[in-house]
Motif scaffolding. Structure first.
Motif, PDB file in Angstrom:
ATOM      1  N   GLY A 150     -35.968 -21.473   6.239  1.00 18.47           N
ATOM      2  CA  GLY A 150     -36.705 -22.497   6.057  1.00 18.47           C
ATOM      3  C   GLY A 150     -37.785 -21.808   5.064  1.00 18.47           C
ATOM      4  N   ALA A 151     -38.550 -22.576   4.560  1.00 13.91           N
ATOM      5  CA  ALA A 151     -39.287 -22.488   3.499  1.00 13.91           C
ATOM      6  C   ALA A 151     -40.690 -23.253   3.541  1.00 13.91           C
ATOM      7  CB  ALA A 151     -38.806 -22.730   2.007  1.00 13.91           C
ATOM      8  N   VAL A 152     -41.930 -22.808   2.866  1.00 18.64           N
ATOM      9  CA  VAL A 152     -43.061 -23.383   2.855  1.00 18.64           C
ATOM     10  C   VAL A 152     -43.361 -23.932   1.178  1.00 18.64           C
ATOM     11  CG1 VAL A 152     -45.525 -23.430   3.426  1.00 18.64           C
ATOM     12  CG2 VAL A 152     -44.058 -22.493   5.070  1.00 18.64           C
ATOM     13  N   LEU A 153     -43.447 -25.138   1.262  1.00 13.16           N
ATOM     14  CA  LEU A 153     -43.705 -25.483  -0.162  1.00 13.16           C
ATOM     15  C   LEU A 153     -45.165 -25.637  -0.507  1.00 13.16           C
ATOM     16  CD1 LEU A 153     -42.137 -26.618  -2.874  1.00 13.16           C
ATOM     17  CD2 LEU A 153     -42.370 -28.660  -1.672  1.00 13.16           C
ATOM     18  N   ALA A 154     -45.616 -25.040  -1.770  1.00 13.51           N
ATOM     19  CA  ALA A 154     -47.022 -25.222  -2.180  1.00 13.51           C
ATOM     20  C   ALA A 154     -46.954 -26.633  -3.042  1.00 13.51           C
ATOM     21  CB  ALA A 154     -47.285 -24.109  -3.331  1.00 13.51           C
ATOM     22  N   ALA A 155     -47.962 -27.478  -2.448  1.00 12.72           N
ATOM     23  CA  ALA A 155     -48.131 -28.968  -3.162  1.00 12.72           C
ATOM     24  C   ALA A 155     -48.488 -28.892  -4.812  1.00 12.72           C
ATOM     25  CB  ALA A 155     -48.903 -29.673  -2.342  1.00 12.72           C
ATOM     26  N   SER A 156     -49.098 -27.781  -5.202  1.00 13.18           N
ATOM     27  CA  SER A 156     -49.535 -27.691  -6.388  1.00 13.18           C
ATOM     28  C   SER A 156     -48.300 -27.275  -7.444  1.00 13.18           C
ATOM     29  CB  SER A 156     -50.582 -26.494  -6.637  1.00 13.18           C
ATOM     30  OG  SER A 156     -50.047 -25.260  -6.125  1.00 13.18           O
ATOM     31  N   SER A 157     -47.119 -26.945  -6.894  1.00 14.76           N
ATOM     32  CA  SER A 157     -45.971 -26.732  -7.679  1.00 14.76           C
ATOM     33  C   SER A 157     -45.438 -27.649  -8.467  1.00 14.76           C
ATOM     34  CB  SER A 157     -44.789 -25.795  -6.934  1.00 14.76           C
ATOM     35  OG  SER A 157     -43.860 -25.647  -7.700  1.00 14.76           O
ATOM     36  N   ASP A 158     -45.513 -27.574  -9.721  1.00 14.39           N
ATOM     37  CA  ASP A 158     -44.855 -28.639 -10.678  1.00 14.39           C
ATOM     38  C   ASP A 158     -43.203 -28.637 -10.819  1.00 14.39           C
ATOM     39  OD1 ASP A 158     -47.379 -29.888 -11.371  1.00 14.39           O
ATOM     40  OD2 ASP A 158     -47.422 -28.575 -13.277  1.00 14.39           O
ATOM     41  N   LEU A 159     -42.680 -27.383 -10.498  1.00 14.43           N
ATOM     42  CA  LEU A 159     -41.396 -26.949 -10.498  1.00 14.43           C
ATOM     43  C   LEU A 159     -40.671 -27.704  -9.379  1.00 14.43           C
ATOM     44  CD1 LEU A 159     -41.206 -23.265 -11.587  1.00 14.43           C
ATOM     45  CD2 LEU A 159     -40.641 -25.359 -12.818  1.00 14.43           C
ATOM     46  N   LEU A 160     -41.469 -27.787  -8.146  1.00 16.95           N
ATOM     47  CA  LEU A 160     -40.809 -28.618  -6.926  1.00 16.95           C
ATOM     48  C   LEU A 160     -41.486 -30.030  -6.683  1.00 16.95           C
ATOM     49  CD1 LEU A 160     -40.567 -25.147  -4.970  1.00 16.95           C
ATOM     50  CD2 LEU A 160     -38.671 -26.615  -6.159  1.00 16.95           C
ATOM     51  N   ARG A 161     -42.079 -30.695  -7.620  1.00 19.04           N
ATOM     52  CA  ARG A 161     -42.594 -31.985  -7.521  1.00 19.04           C
ATOM     53  C   ARG A 161     -41.689 -32.960  -6.857  1.00 19.04           C
ATOM     54  NH1 ARG A 161     -47.400 -34.872  -9.427  1.00 19.04           N
ATOM     55  NH2 ARG A 161     -47.916 -32.835 -10.614  1.00 19.04           N
ATOM     56  N   GLY A 162     -42.126 -33.596  -5.974  1.00 16.57           N
ATOM     57  CA  GLY A 162     -41.303 -34.444  -5.270  1.00 16.57           C
ATOM     58  C   GLY A 162     -40.465 -34.037  -4.147  1.00 16.57           C
ATOM     59  N   LYS A 163     -40.673 -32.632  -3.692  1.00 12.85           N
ATOM     60  CA  LYS A 163     -39.824 -32.118  -2.554  1.00 12.85           C
ATOM     61  C   LYS A 163     -40.882 -32.471  -1.491  1.00 12.85           C
ATOM     62  CE  LYS A 163     -36.011 -30.259  -4.493  1.00 12.85           C
ATOM     63  NZ  LYS A 163     -34.712 -30.584  -4.222  1.00 12.85           N
ATOM     64  N   THR A 164     -40.137 -32.529  -0.184  1.00 12.02           N
ATOM     65  CA  THR A 164     -40.816 -32.791   1.045  1.00 12.02           C
ATOM     66  C   THR A 164     -40.276 -32.184   1.909  1.00 12.02           C
ATOM     67  OG1 THR A 164     -42.045 -34.285   2.334  1.00 12.02           O
ATOM     68  CG2 THR A 164     -39.990 -35.112   1.330  1.00 12.02           C
ATOM     69  N   VAL A 165     -40.642 -32.305   3.317  1.00 15.42           N
ATOM     70  CA  VAL A 165     -40.207 -31.731   4.429  1.00 15.42           C
ATOM     71  C   VAL A 165     -38.820 -32.120   4.494  1.00 15.42           C
ATOM     72  CG1 VAL A 165     -40.223 -31.409   7.005  1.00 15.42           C
ATOM     73  CG2 VAL A 165     -42.193 -31.463   5.643  1.00 15.42           C
ATOM     74  N   GLY A 166     -37.899 -31.292   4.848  1.00  9.94           N
ATOM     75  CA  GLY A 166     -36.145 -31.419   5.141  1.00  9.94           C
ATOM     76  C   GLY A 166     -35.452 -31.380   4.055  1.00  9.94           C
ATOM     77  N   ASP A 167     -36.135 -31.397   2.633  1.00  8.10           N
ATOM     78  CA  ASP A 167     -35.270 -31.118   1.504  1.00  8.10           C
ATOM     79  C   ASP A 167     -35.083 -29.969   1.087  1.00  8.10           C
ATOM     80  OD1 ASP A 167     -35.703 -33.995   0.893  1.00  8.10           O
ATOM     81  OD2 ASP A 167     -37.286 -33.527  -0.378  1.00  8.10           O
ATOM     82  N   PRO A 168     -33.589 -29.605   0.675  1.00  4.21           N
ATOM     83  CA  PRO A 168     -32.971 -28.437   0.397  1.00  4.21           C
ATOM     84  C   PRO A 168     -33.574 -27.682  -0.745  1.00  4.21           C
ATOM     85  CG  PRO A 168     -31.532 -29.950   0.092  1.00  4.21           C
ATOM     86  CD  PRO A 168     -32.527 -30.829   0.546  1.00  4.21           C
ATOM     87  N   VAL A 169     -33.887 -26.506  -0.849  1.00  5.22           N
ATOM     88  CA  VAL A 169     -34.129 -25.699  -2.249  1.00  5.22           C
ATOM     89  C   VAL A 169     -33.144 -24.562  -2.422  1.00  5.22           C
ATOM     90  CG1 VAL A 169     -36.128 -24.595  -3.551  1.00  5.22           C
ATOM     91  CG2 VAL A 169     -36.577 -26.677  -1.940  1.00  5.22           C
ATOM     92  N   ASP A 170     -32.534 -24.711  -3.596  1.00  2.59           N
ATOM     93  CA  ASP A 170     -31.920 -23.275  -3.847  1.00  2.59           C
ATOM     94  C   ASP A 170     -32.587 -22.296  -4.744  1.00  2.59           C
ATOM     95  OD1 ASP A 170     -29.289 -24.330  -2.892  1.00  2.59           O
ATOM     96  OD2 ASP A 170     -29.266 -25.457  -4.862  1.00  2.59           O
ATOM     97  N   VAL A 171     -32.657 -20.757  -4.025  1.00  2.00           N
ATOM     98  CA  VAL A 171     -33.606 -20.090  -4.579  1.00  2.00           C
ATOM     99  C   VAL A 171     -32.404 -18.931  -5.016  1.00  2.00           C
ATOM    100  CG1 VAL A 171     -35.097 -18.033  -3.954  1.00  2.00           C
ATOM    101  CG2 VAL A 171     -35.115 -20.468  -2.939  1.00  2.00           C
ATOM    102  N   ALA A 172     -32.555 -18.612  -6.099  1.00  2.00           N
ATOM    103  CA  ALA A 172     -31.686 -17.563  -6.908  1.00  2.00           C
ATOM    104  C   ALA A 172     -32.359 -16.304  -7.570  1.00  2.00           C
ATOM    105  CB  ALA A 172     -30.831 -17.913  -8.058  1.00  2.00           C
TER     106      ALA A 172
END
Length: 933
Positions: free
Chosen positions: A694-716
């Motif tokens: 799981g992951a907690v998303l910062a709303a201020s992030s422009d890189l992840l703008r538009g992502k919300t709960v349940g969306d996948p994010v790839d971390v490399a």
């Protein structure tokens, strides 16, 4: 008798600059007793009628004669008179072909019609606007010259240079390779390596760009005090660092070697440096320690050069072509090197120059409003004079040129003083920036190039000429019949074009503002909302003549009830001519709007930042590793252990950070910190759901703008290791702990090399000075740990924002002064226009004091309309600008009531001040003299 209407006069074509207006002459003939009908009047008869009857009527406008002295008809007929008829007829006979008056006669007519008292305020407005705009260019040229001079001093004797790649080094043998090139007479290498410097208390010394560097003694270096080091154990520091730390020649300074062991050196001089000099050095201001070459190698472990500089005998360009080019590096002539170094420094001031020039444009706009209002009033006051000129043969083109010539005189009068004021403004701005630059910019005398001089001339002439175009055109619409009217001719112009334009601007501005809420990034949203606000402001200005009467009536209701007849009379005076009141209030409205918007943005920014910091990090201290350029990105484990063992601190939580190849910051927080040291506002999901995967998303992030709960994010990770996580919560948190926060297991899998803490959050059991002393004692052995007291951070942020607001207020003060000059000018011209009206109300019982009070209240109403509307509009769009700038984070609207009240009070007090001289002039006028005027 058939008398043509004024509309027919306006529809007829102008028959030439010097043609006699036959219809106008016929009207004058009828007015002054001619017995023949106008349709029977020939051009010659009309001229005779004018010469014999109209001359006495134009005595107020006869140049060069005392008031009341007439021009004899026979004198006019012989061309010796200087009245209107002589001017236009003799210009037809003796001047340029085609009947146009000569430049000399035109200038004589213009100068004779100028009343300096009426135009001095307009000259002042133009002068201030020209001075502000010119001052920004003088400031920019001076700053650039100072930077270039600095690099020229420290790079003197350098004809060619070989530079390494930005993060690379040149072999020591490069010096011999350069010396072997034909034409090179001498060559030397330059070293630059990170070297932390400590102050007298053992704390790390940092500049605006971070901790500093050590450089070796190179050609072009000089010392302002003492000398440069010549042996191991000696050192010199730059001027700014010496002033900041208080070190003097003869003191011992402490630096940290690569093993972070303190090493002491004797200070033998203060170097005349403001930067690390080589072209690969980072931008900004930082401490510089100058050492002998052997000492620098011993302390930093340096094995290569950043740059090799050389002197040549011959053409530098030809020698440069033969120099060895290192991989990723470049070769340059000395002039190219100095230019490139200066260009890097120029980027630091470009944004400041842009902001200053925007404020200059606002000042010019306000001066344009003031000038336009002045010429509008003057043209309205000269309707009879203009009509008489038309009677005696002046064509519309001549009337048009007369008004523009008067505007040109105003511009010429404001150019030279404006240029002098601009030089003073530029010098003052540069002196202020020098003090605020932390030593990054050295003192320099003002630099005045041809650009600000030409700009002063062009702007000084363009402002009044552009402002006078519409009034000049209206003057050409004045028919000769206006000279026969007891009351000046006044036609209400249709307002529907303004309404249509205002509606279009409003629709466009509102559409842009709404579009900003769906922008892809905060930067884009900010640009769009500012453009929308500008369009809506244009709509407000266009509608101001329709709204100002109602606003004046609303603001004047209470004073009318409290202060009686003077206040009610002032309200009616301000309402009855909205076309005059609106531009006067609009000039003040522009400055007040920007002031109110800036204050609202600053207050909301401060409050939102504090709220976010308090919510996300309810701790007292934040520890981070100092960025000293040695790759240290972790707080020493021993320092963390020492703090955890100290009972003065009840919470010590670590944060680990890693960056993906795409630039996304990934964080992992100590589980004990959730709900204590880390408790951001959750906008979606739940922090309790954070588990592996799981992951907690910062709303201020422009890189992840538009992502919300349940969306996948790839971390490399940097080595290609990747893991897919699912967003379980979205929080309003600072991205300094990561654009995305994952569990410790997921973080270790992606960033296995990041074993230490990148940040440590510390909360004291009892905050205050004792806790800070315990913290400093625990970290005394770790000088490269940067301690941020969050209480101090909040105070520093608040002070910086308040400083920015103060700078904006100082810049807008020029705009407000110009607007207040406009208020004073409008009232002064109104006093002249209402001479008989004022005398009449005096005869009916109004006292001198009450008449003066009428003008004071009228000024208050004009200033009040501008202030109230400006504050309301500034608050509204200040808030919308904040929403756009913060993106997904909901800002806290904070209205600085005290500051805005002060702005309104200052505007009101300034309006009263602007009205004192016109009120005194009106009160001193005697009733009999005014009625006989």
């Amino acid at each position: 008798m058939v008398v043509p209407s004024s509309s027919s006069d306006e529809g007829e074509a102008d028959e030439g600059a010097g043609e006699v207006d036959t219809a106008g002459a016929a009207f004058c003939g009828v007015r002054f007793g001619s017995a023949f009908p106008p349709q029977a009047v020939s051009a010659a008869a009309a001229q005779n009628a004018v010469r014999s009857h109209a001359v006495r009527a134009i005595r107020p406008i006869v140049p060069g004669r005392p008031r009341g002295e007439t021009v004899r008809a026979e004198e006019t007929a012989r061309g010796r008179g200087t009245g209107g008829g002589a001017l236009w007829e003799t210009s037809r006979r003796r001047d340029r072909p085609g009947g146009a008056p000569s430049v000399e006669r035109m200038l004589r007519a213009v100068l004779s019609g100028i009343r300096p008292r009426r135009l001095v305020p307009t000259v002042i407005a133009v002068l201030l606007a020209v001075g502000f705009v010119v001052g920004t260019f003088v400031f920019g040229d001076t700053t650039r010259a100072a930077l270039v001079d600095g690099y020229a001093r420290t790079s003197r004797g350098v004809d060619v240079a070989v530079s390494a790649a930005p993060d690379g080094r040149l072999p020591l043998s490069t010096v011999d390779d350069v010396r072997a090139v034909p034409g090179v007479t001498s060559a030397a290498g330059r070293m630059r390596e990170p070297l932390p410097l400590l102050d007298r208390a053992g704390r790390l010394v940092s500049g605006l760009a971070g901790p500093g560097y050590a450089v070796d003694v190179s050609p072009g270096f000089g010392a302002s005090t003492g000398r440069l080091p010549s042996a191991p154990g000696e050192a010199a520091i730059d001027r700014n660092t010496a002033g900041k730390t208080g070190y003097r020649v003869g003191d011992e300074i402490t630096v940290l070697d690569t093993a972070e062991r303190p090493q002491r050196r004797r200070l033998v001089g203060v170097a005349d440096l403001t930067t690390a000099l080589d072209s690969t050095a980072p931008d900004g201001v930082y401490p510089i320690v100058v050492l002998a070459r052997d000492d620098l190698v011993r302390l930093t472990g340096s094995t290569g050069l950043r740059e090799v500089v050389a002197a040549v005998d011959g053409d530098p360009a030809a020698v440069r072509a033969a120099l060895p080019v290192p991989p990723g590096g470049r070769t340059r002539t000395g002039d190219e090197l100095r230019h490139d170094l200066a260009e890097k420094a120029f980027s630091r001031i470009d944004l400041v120059l842009l902001a200053l020039r925007l404020f200059g444009a606002v000042a010019a706009l306000v001066a344009g409003f003031v000038s336009h209002n002045t010429f509008t009033i003057l043209v309205a006051q000269r309707i009879r004079e203009t009509a008489l000129l038309r009677c005696v043969g002046a064509g519309r083109a001549q009337v048009f040129r007369l008004v523009l010539a008067e505007a040109a005189v105003v511009g010429v009068a404001g150019v030279v003083p404006g240029l002098l004021v601009g030089i003073a403004v530029g010098a003052g701005l540069y002196a202020g920036v020098t003090r605020l630059s932390d030593g990054g910019i050295a003192p320099h005398s003002p630099v005045v190039t041809a650009v600000p001089v030409v700009l002063a001339v062009l702007l000084g002439l363009a402002l009044p000429l552009a402002a006078a175009l519409l009034p000049a055109w209206r003057a050409t619409r004045v028919p000769p019949v206006a000279a026969l009217r007891i009351e000046p001719l006044g036609r209400s112009r249709p307002r529907w074009p303004l309404v249509v334009l205002a509606l279009l601007a409003f629709l466009g501005g509102t559409a842009l503002t709404a579009r900003s809420w769906r922008a892809d990034s905060a930067e884009t949203a900010l640009v769009i909302v500012i453009a929308g606000g500008a369009l809506n402001f244009v709509a407000l200005l266009l509608l101001s003549p329709l709204l100002v009467g109602r606003l004046v009536a609303l603001l004047g209701w209470l004073p009318g009830r409290l202060f009686g007849v003077p206040a009610r009379l002032a309200t009616e005076n301000a309402r009855r001519n909205p076309g005059r009141t609106a531009p006067t209030a609009a000039a003040l409205l522009i400055g007040i709007t920007m002031m109110a918007g800036g204050s609202t943005i600053a207050a909301s920014l401060t409050r939102t930042g504090e709220e976010q910091l308090n919510l996300a990090f309810p701790v007292d201290y934040m520890l981070t590793p100092a960025e000293v350029g040695r790759g240290a990105t972790q707080v020493p484990a021993a320092a963390v252990s020492a703090l955890r063992a100290d009972p003065a601190f009840d919470l010590v939580a670590g944060v680990r950070l890693g960056t993906t190849p795409s630039g996304m910051l990934v964080g992992s927080i100590d589980p004990a910190a959730f709900g204590t040291a880390f408790r951001p506002q959750v906008t979606a999901g739940s922090l309790a759901d954070l588990k592996p995967g799981g992951a907690v998303l910062a709303a201020s992030s422009d890189l992840l703008r538009g992502k919300t709960v349940g969306d996948p994010v790839d971390v490399a990770g940097p080595d290609g290791t990747a893991r897919r996580v699912t967003v379980v919560a979205v929080v309003q948190s600072s991205s300094r702990v990561g654009d995305i926060v994952v569990t410790a297991d997921d973080f270790a899998a992606v960033f296995p090399q990041a074993a230490g803490e990148s940040m440590v959050l510390v909360r004291a059991r009892t905050a205050g000075a004792p806790a800070r002393e315990r913290l400093d004692a625990a970290l005394r052995e770790f000088p490269l740990v940067d301690v941020r007291d969050l209480a101090e951070v909040r105070e520093q942020d608040r002070a910086q924002i308040q400083q920015l607001v103060a700078i904006v207020a100082a810049l807008l003060a020029v705009t407000l002064v110009i607007a207040l000059v406009g208020i004073a000018n409008t009232l002064s011209l109104s006093v002249l226009e209402r001479t008989r009206e004022s005398a009449l109300v005096r005869a009916l019982g109004l006292t001198r004091r009450q008449l003066a009070a009428t003008l004071v209240v009228e000024a208050l109403l004009m200033a009040g309309v501008g202030a109230v509307v400006g504050v309301a509009y500034g608050i509204g769009y200040g808030w919308l600008t904040m929403k756009a700038a913060f993106g997904n984070i909901e800002p806290v609207l904070t209205i600085p009531y005290a500051q805005l009240a002060l702005v309104v009070l200052v505007a009101a007090a300034a309006g009263v001040t602007a009205s004192l001289l016109p009120a005194r002039r009106a009160a001193r006028s005697t009733v009999v003299a005014a009625l006989s005027d």
